[in-house]
Design an enzyme around this catalytic site. Structure first.
Site, PDB file in Angstrom:
ATOM      1  N   LYS A 137       0.698  -1.584   0.174  1.00 46.16           N
ATOM      2  CA  LYS A 137      -0.248  -0.104   0.295  1.00 46.16           C
ATOM      3  C   LYS A 137       1.085   1.067  -0.048  1.00 46.16           C
ATOM      4  O   LYS A 137       1.824   1.230   0.326  1.00 46.16           O
ATOM      5  CB  LYS A 137      -1.462   0.355   1.480  1.00 46.16           C
ATOM      6  CG  LYS A 137      -2.144   0.756   1.011  1.00 46.16           C
ATOM      7  CD  LYS A 137      -3.433  -0.206   0.602  1.00 46.16           C
ATOM      8  CE  LYS A 137      -4.685   0.461   0.263  1.00 46.16           C
ATOM      9  NZ  LYS A 137      -5.580  -0.135  -0.209  1.00 46.16           N
TER      10      LYS A 137
HETATM   11  P1  NAD Z   1     -12.834   7.947  -2.865  1.00 44.31           P
HETATM   12  O1  NAD Z   1     -12.153   8.434  -2.507  1.00 44.31           O
HETATM   13  O2  NAD Z   1     -13.299   7.208  -4.741  1.00 44.31           O
HETATM   14  O3  NAD Z   1     -14.389   7.520  -2.203  1.00 44.31           O
HETATM   15  C1  NAD Z   1     -14.375   7.785  -0.160  1.00 44.31           C
HETATM   16  C2  NAD Z   1     -15.398   8.668  -0.404  1.00 44.31           C
HETATM   17  O4  NAD Z   1     -15.945   8.446   1.518  1.00 44.31           O
HETATM   18  C3  NAD Z   1     -16.163   9.498  -0.537  1.00 44.31           C
HETATM   19  O5  NAD Z   1     -17.607   9.362  -0.747  1.00 44.31           O
HETATM   20  C4  NAD Z   1     -15.640  10.013   0.507  1.00 44.31           C
HETATM   21  O6  NAD Z   1     -16.617  11.746   0.857  1.00 44.31           O
HETATM   22  C5  NAD Z   1     -15.817   9.075   1.808  1.00 44.31           C
HETATM   23  N1  NAD Z   1     -15.460  10.086   3.105  1.00 44.31           N
HETATM   24  C6  NAD Z   1     -14.524  10.347   3.414  1.00 44.31           C
HETATM   25  N2  NAD Z   1     -14.159  10.478   4.900  1.00 44.31           N
HETATM   26  C7  NAD Z   1     -15.252  10.416   5.020  1.00 44.31           C
HETATM   27  C8  NAD Z   1     -15.221   9.556   7.026  1.00 44.31           C
HETATM   28  N3  NAD Z   1     -14.931  10.690   7.651  1.00 44.31           N
HETATM   29  N4  NAD Z   1     -17.224   9.907   6.615  1.00 44.31           N
HETATM   30  C9  NAD Z   1     -18.089   9.970   5.450  1.00 44.31           C
HETATM   31  N5  NAD Z   1     -17.407   9.690   4.630  1.00 44.31           N
HETATM   32  C10 NAD Z   1     -16.246  10.214   4.372  1.00 44.31           C
HETATM   33  O7  NAD Z   1     -12.547   6.419  -2.375  1.00 44.31           O
HETATM   34  P2  NAD Z   1     -13.361   4.930  -2.957  1.00 44.31           P
HETATM   35  O8  NAD Z   1     -11.773   4.030  -3.342  1.00 44.31           O
HETATM   36  O9  NAD Z   1     -14.081   4.619  -2.550  1.00 44.31           O
HETATM   37  O10 NAD Z   1     -12.289   3.519  -1.290  1.00 44.31           O
HETATM   38  C11 NAD Z   1     -12.944   3.846  -0.797  1.00 44.31           C
HETATM   39  C12 NAD Z   1     -12.905   2.594   0.629  1.00 44.31           C
HETATM   40  O11 NAD Z   1     -13.307   1.179  -0.371  1.00 44.31           O
HETATM   41  C13 NAD Z   1     -11.316   2.604   1.402  1.00 44.31           C
HETATM   42  O12 NAD Z   1     -11.564   1.703   2.371  1.00 44.31           O
HETATM   43  C14 NAD Z   1     -10.707   2.061   0.497  1.00 44.31           C
HETATM   44  O13 NAD Z   1      -9.721   1.522   0.835  1.00 44.31           O
HETATM   45  C15 NAD Z   1     -11.488   0.999   0.002  1.00 44.31           C
HETATM   46  N6  NAD Z   1     -11.543  -0.275  -1.539  1.00 44.31           N
HETATM   47  C16 NAD Z   1     -11.121   0.625  -2.170  1.00 44.31           C
HETATM   48  C17 NAD Z   1     -10.215  -0.179  -3.758  1.00 44.31           C
HETATM   49  C18 NAD Z   1     -11.037   0.663  -4.891  1.00 44.31           C
HETATM   50  O14 NAD Z   1     -10.996  -0.374  -6.191  1.00 44.31           O
HETATM   51  N7  NAD Z   1     -10.800   2.088  -5.267  1.00 44.31           N
HETATM   52  C19 NAD Z   1     -10.197  -1.438  -3.371  1.00 44.31           C
HETATM   53  C20 NAD Z   1     -10.822  -1.812  -2.187  1.00 44.31           C
HETATM   54  C21 NAD Z   1     -10.679  -1.185  -1.364  1.00 44.31           C
END
Ligand code: NAD
Length: 417
Positions: free
Chosen positions: A107
């Protein structure tokens, strides 16, 4: 006022220790798998638009690479810390093992607030960070992907930076790229598509019918917003949604397509018509059948777990549940599908993207989605079977499978020299 800070790395190690104990791993194996293999800290300058130079700190951590090259996303956020990146790297190791794809875990992250930076500042930060960590990353060694606040464009800049250093294009150095430069069909939706498949399969086991279930989703970014759309398309009644600015709730159901348009137009869900405003804390405790945390770590804790109403929790985010909350959910008979399984669709299609880039041969979207579904369903079945055999919950079932696979690879390879 004292604030409880839950260290995500301590959570990750506690989860590993519990599985290692149950598997009866040797002390030497536990010592090897508890620690990340490599940790790089980089402090680097970026020229801002006003001419000033600002220093930024970034990390890249590789937890274990015994099953294949390191793989894991890059996060841009003011909350990034070395321990958060360590935890996320360790979870990536188990995630790749649980779905049986040939990668180890890594990561990366940069402490920054991308919402306060211009596009050109973000590009310079990304390219300099990519340069700083280029001693680790590459198609055979360590392949980054998007995570919180990073996206296909940022992956494109990383790919271009690594390619410029070599003098030729290396699309397989990073996944989650735009399709025009070697990205994969279906990658943008992959994590959410995996969430949809897992939710459907878990519902089936719990005798829950999608069209009779209400769903609340925290986070409306890549994973949360597309999960909302795909669960809505599965027939679920999406009653609560949120982003960093707060949540919206309508017990009768939210029109997800309208919420997507609203968020695109206004930059947040705030002010969505026909929905009542709730805080993120309230959102997690709303009446619903299925809760999907899709934002960040430590959202479900010892403080709120007893008030959660959902029967099924699908961990789309990494590390949303603390061990204390996990115990409470276990005692209350609430099913939790763990992050290392529930959100593995992203890294699975990243694997497809890497394979396609290396072979210079690209697959159609339906092939990607079919193969993804096969892997997600097979992995869910294996985890459930393990948890039934071992009379434990799905998280422990997933860890038992994943940790055993990584330990086996580590054992076979031996201790060098
Ligand atoms: P992103 O940046 O696209 O979206 C994050 C979302 O969370 C946004 O809507 C943001 O406003 C919201 N957010 C941020 N802080 C917050 C808070 N304190 N309270 C409530 N909402 C909040 O990110 P993403 O890629 O969608 O990732 C989200 C989660 O999924 C993370 O834990 C990431 O590690 C995990 N994840 C992502 C992927 C991927 O392919 N992008 C894969 C596996 C896991």
């Amino acid at each position: 006022m004292a604030v409880d800070i839950i260290n995500p790395y301590a959570v990750a190690v506690a989860q590993f220790d519990a599985a290692a104990e149950r598997l009866g791993l040797s002390q030497a194996m536990r010592a090897i798998l508890r620690k990340p293999k490599r940790e790089l800290i980089v402090n680097f300058p970026v020229r801002m638009d006003n001419g000033d130079v600002e220093m930024f700190t970034g990390y890249r951590v590789q937890h274990n690479i015994n099953r294949g090259p390191a793989k894991g996303g890059i996060r841009f956020s003011p909350e990034v810390s070395l321990d958060e990146v360590r935890a996320l790297a360790m979870w990536m190791t188990w995630k790749c093992a649980v779905v049986g794809i040939p990668f180890g875990g890594a990561k990366g992250g940069v402490i920054c607030d991308p919402h306060k930076m211009s596009r050109s500042e973000l590009e310079r930060l990304t390219r300099r960070y990519a340069t700083e960590i280029s001693i680790l990353i590459g198609p055979n060694s360590d392949i980054p992907a998007p995570d919180m606040n990073t996206n296909p464009q940022i992956m494109g800049w990383i790919m271009d930076t690594i390619s410029m250093h070599q003098g030729y294009s290396i699309p397989a150095a990073v996944t989650g790229k735009p399709i025009a430069i070697g990205g994969s069909e279906g990658r943008l939706e992959a994590t959410a598509r995996g969430v949809q498949v897992i939710t459907r399969d878990a519902m089936l086991d719990l005798n829950m019918q999608p069209d009779k279930c209400s769903v609340v989703i925290q986070g409306f970014g890549n994973v949360g917003s597309i999960s909302a759309r795909l669960l809505y398309e599965l027939g679920c009644n999406v009653v609560g949604l949120s982003d960093i600015h707060g949540g919206v709730y309508n017990a009768q159901g939210i029109d997800v397509h309208r919420a997507l348009r609203h968020s695109k137009e206004h930059g947040s869900l705030k002010g969505l018509a026909d929905a009542e405003a709730v805080t993120n804390a309230e959102l997690l405790e709303l009446p619903c059948d299925v809760l999907v945390p899709a934002a960040l770590e430590n959202q479900l804790t010892g403080k709120n777990a007893s008030r959660v109403k959902a029967r099924l929790i699908i961990e789309a985010a990494n590390g949303p549940t603390t061990p204390e909350a996990d115990q409470i959910f276990n005692d209350r008979g609430i099913t939790v599908v763990p992050d290392i399984l529930a959100n593995a669709g992203g890294v699975t299609v990243s694997y497809f993207e890497w394979v396609q880039d290396l072979q210079r041969f690209f697959w159609a979207e339906h092939e990607i989605n079919d193969r993804l579904e096969t892997i997600m369903t097979r992995s869910y079945r294996a985890v459930r079977q393990k948890s039934i055999e071992q009379e434990t919950n799905l998280r422990m079932g997933a860890y038992l499978l994943a940790v055993a696979r990584v330990a086996e690879a580590t054992e076979i390879r031996g201790v060098y020299p």
